[in-house]
Design an enzyme around this catalytic site. Structure first.
Site, PDB file in Angstrom:
ATOM      1  N   HIS A 124      -6.709   0.730   0.280  1.00 52.13           N
ATOM      2  CA  HIS A 124      -5.948   0.476  -0.940  1.00 52.13           C
ATOM      3  C   HIS A 124      -6.647   1.261  -2.053  1.00 52.13           C
ATOM      4  CE1 HIS A 124      -4.902  -1.923  -4.557  1.00 52.13           C
ATOM      5  NE2 HIS A 124      -3.853  -2.323  -3.892  1.00 52.13           N
ATOM      6  N   ASP A 201     -13.151  -5.067   1.961  1.00 51.88           N
ATOM      7  CA  ASP A 201     -12.076  -5.465   1.049  1.00 51.88           C
ATOM      8  C   ASP A 201     -11.233  -6.482   1.818  1.00 51.88           C
ATOM      9  OD1 ASP A 201      -9.205  -3.582  -0.293  1.00 51.88           O
ATOM     10  OD2 ASP A 201      -9.577  -5.722  -0.055  1.00 51.88           O
ATOM     11  N   GLN A 204      -6.438  -8.851   2.003  1.00 52.26           N
ATOM     12  CA  GLN A 204      -5.424  -9.224   2.988  1.00 52.26           C
ATOM     13  C   GLN A 204      -6.052  -9.882   4.212  1.00 52.26           C
ATOM     14  OE1 GLN A 204      -2.361  -9.079   2.140  1.00 52.26           O
ATOM     15  NE2 GLN A 204      -2.370  -7.628   0.452  1.00 52.26           N
ATOM     16  N   LYS A 227      -3.759 -14.121  -3.722  1.00 50.60           N
ATOM     17  CA  LYS A 227      -3.206 -13.834  -2.401  1.00 50.60           C
ATOM     18  C   LYS A 227      -3.509 -14.946  -1.412  1.00 50.60           C
ATOM     19  CE  LYS A 227      -3.859  -8.947  -3.208  1.00 50.60           C
ATOM     20  NZ  LYS A 227      -2.576  -8.293  -3.470  1.00 50.60           N
ATOM     21  N   CYS A 366       0.074   1.018  -3.244  1.00 45.19           N
ATOM     22  CA  CYS A 366      -1.286   1.465  -3.649  1.00 45.19           C
ATOM     23  C   CYS A 366      -2.059   2.016  -2.449  1.00 45.19           C
ATOM     24  CB  CYS A 366      -2.063   0.315  -4.293  1.00 45.19           C
ATOM     25  SG  CYS A 366      -1.251  -0.435  -5.663  1.00 45.19           S
TER      26      CYS A 366
HETATM   27  C1  LIG Z   1      -6.041  -4.465   0.616  1.00 43.69           C
HETATM   28  C2  LIG Z   1      -5.971  -4.690  -0.861  1.00 43.69           C
HETATM   29  N1  LIG Z   1      -7.075  -4.429  -1.604  1.00 43.69           N
HETATM   30  C3  LIG Z   1      -7.070  -4.631  -2.946  1.00 43.69           C
HETATM   31  C4  LIG Z   1      -5.942  -5.105  -3.601  1.00 43.69           C
HETATM   32  C5  LIG Z   1      -6.031  -5.328  -5.106  1.00 43.69           C
HETATM   33  O1  LIG Z   1      -5.962  -6.704  -5.363  1.00 43.69           O
HETATM   34  P1  LIG Z   1      -5.927  -7.194  -6.913  1.00 43.69           P
HETATM   35  O2  LIG Z   1      -5.777  -8.695  -6.837  1.00 43.69           O
HETATM   36  O3  LIG Z   1      -4.737  -6.512  -7.526  1.00 43.69           O
HETATM   37  O4  LIG Z   1      -7.236  -6.736  -7.538  1.00 43.69           O
HETATM   38  C6  LIG Z   1      -4.777  -5.385  -2.865  1.00 43.69           C
HETATM   39  C7  LIG Z   1      -3.526  -5.854  -3.554  1.00 43.69           C
HETATM   40  N2  LIG Z   1      -2.363  -5.322  -2.910  1.00 43.69           N
HETATM   41  C8  LIG Z   1      -1.058  -5.613  -3.501  1.00 43.69           C
HETATM   42  C9  LIG Z   1      -0.856  -4.910  -4.827  1.00 43.69           C
HETATM   43  S1  LIG Z   1      -0.803  -3.180  -4.616  1.00 43.69           S
HETATM   44  C10 LIG Z   1       0.042  -5.219  -2.504  1.00 43.69           C
HETATM   45  O5  LIG Z   1       1.218  -5.304  -2.848  1.00 43.69           O
HETATM   46  O6  LIG Z   1      -0.314  -4.878  -1.368  1.00 43.69           O
HETATM   47  C11 LIG Z   1      -4.800  -5.195  -1.475  1.00 43.69           C
HETATM   48  O7  LIG Z   1      -3.720  -5.485  -0.729  1.00 43.69           O
END
Ligand SMILES: Cc1ncc(COP(=O)(O)O)c(CN[C@@H](CS)C(=O)O)c1O
Length: 408
Positions: A124, A201, A204, A227, A366
């Site tokens: 991401h 990371d 997910q 999430k 992203c």
């Molecule tokens: C693997 C992974 N790593 C980092 C992020 C960022 O998380 P934040 O809470 O925004 O900081 C995400 C958030 N992915 C969302 C927004 S692009 C998706 O629609 O898939 C993610 O999936």
């Protein structure tokens, strides 16, 4: 029994009673953000209605109550991640800030010319761009582990790319765009064999499977509250205590100091407060703790198994739509189904299926480098959570069939 009582789960989510364009909401955009159970929503009423106060320094009852609730979440998260100590849990506003904290503190203090950081094609943007920005500043080399046509990380290439110059491996636990689950425990072992640290990371990963950071052997693990059925504005960086202790502070201000003076060097608080400058998102952190309690009451193994059933059902059902190509066919996947349809733009599919009450995400998620390696700049993505049902999957696929028919 791996059958979750989804009717009981759904009763906790008021938003699931909503209609969209006169149709029952079918919310399948959980990889972007999950919905919020009443038990979490209520925290905000309780907190702002009964014990709102600034934390840590106050010497009065409200401040003590707010501090106890805020610090209580730290131990809830420690248990959730299987961390050894609560002080290894740093609150951030989300995964992005957690990764930027590691880059800005550990990275800036430890990386320079000749060093290498190894990330992957699956990442991401929040686990790519901070490393690119820091590499531009510090002169280290960023290398990328490739993925195969199924969206599986190439472990042979990983072993070839890692070397004694590798200081950090930074990879996601689960791909948000494809659903691929990475073997992070094995990757951590290989990283440590070469004297490198590993950051995972877990944005997910945490929502879909029980994480035990000590069993995985990771050095840093990041996830976002929104999430895992919690609010936005609260996230977590797990870091091994000895690493966090050796890292310089990241943001300066109140809370993160021991003494501030003009006559002598300012001294800093211990971990984790060294990394928590200023007034935090107090209610959000307390709500995150409540969300984790909600998840743990059901249990991630059951949630993960339920989502796998939904993913299987959706994968099987969409295969009847000709011209539909699934991206992400790894043998081990979490509840994410990404696809493109010949002759129909993803965005058009997303807009039209919304008219049927179905919420999916379309775009690059992203993960532009990943999608470009599949020759696309956008996909449609359906992603599942504990409250979704097989009947909702049928509404989604029937709707998809109708919409694709209209667009062709
Ligand atoms: C693997 C992974 N790593 C980092 C992020 C960022 O998380 P934040 O809470 O925004 O900081 C995400 C958030 N992915 C969302 C927004 S692009 C998706 O629609 O898939 C993610 O999936």
């Amino acid at each position: 029994d791996l059958l979750l009582d989804v009717a009981r789960v759904r009763r906790d989510f008021p938003i699931l009673d909503r209609e969209v364009h006169g149709k029952p909401l079918v919310y399948l955009d959980n990889a972007a953000t999950s919905q919020t159970p009443r038990q979490v929503i209520e925290v905000f009423d309780e907190y702002y209605g009964r014990y709102n106060a600034n934390i840590h320094r106050g010497l009065h009852t409200l401040a003590d109550e707010a501090t106890a609730a805020y610090e209580g979440t730290r131990d809830t998260v420690r248990a959730f991640l299987g961390a050894a100590e609560s002080r290894e849990i740093v609150f951030t506003c989300g995964t992005t800030e957690a990764i930027n904290l590691v880059a800005g503190s550990w990275g800036r203090a430890n990386l320079g010319e000749g060093d290498e950081v190894l990330i992957s094609r699956l990442e991401h943007h929040s686990n790519i761009v901070p490393w690119q920005m820091l590499a531009a500043e510090k002169g280290f080399t960023l290398k990328v582990i490739p993925v195969d046509e199924r969206g599986v990380l190439d472990q042979a290439a990983y072993r070839d790319l890692i070397s004694e110059r590798t200081r950090l491996v930074a990879v996601n636990h689960v791909s948000n765009a494809l659903g691929t689950v990475n073997p992070v425990a094995d990757m951590a072992r290989v990283a440590h064999e070469h004297g490198a640290l590993i950051l995972v990371d877990g944005a997910q990963g945490a929502p879909h499977q029980k994480v035990d950071v000590q069993a995985l052997g990771v050095d840093f693990y990041a996830f976002s509250g929104h999430k895992v059925y919690g609010p936005t504005g609260a996230g977590v960086l797990y870091g091994r205590a000895e690493l966090l202790e050796a890292m310089p502070p990241w943001q300066g201000g109140g809370e993160m100091i021991a003494t501030v003076s003009f006559e002598a060097p300012t001294t800093f608080a211990g971990i984790p407060h060294k990394f928590e400058a200023g007034t935090p998102a107090i209610a959000e952190v307390i709500a995150l703790g409540r969300a984790i309690q909600w998840v743990e009451e059901i249990g991630l193994p059951l949630i993960g198994a339920w989502e796998s059933r939904l993913l299987e059902h959706a994968t099987r059902s969409v295969s009847r739509i000709d011209g539909l190509r699934i991206l992400g066919t790894a043998p081990e996947k979490a509840g994410v189904l990404s696809f493109v349809v010949e002759g129909a733009h993803s965005q058009d599919i997303g807009l039209l299926i919304d008219q049927l009450g179905v919420a999916i995400r379309t775009g690059h998620h992203c993960a532009q480098p990943l999608l470009s390696s599949f020759g696309v700049d956008a996909t449609c993505r359906a992603s599942f959570a504990a409250y979704n049902t097989p009947e909702e999957v049928d509404v989604f696929v029937d709707g998809l069939e109708r919409v694709v028919g209209m667009l062709r």
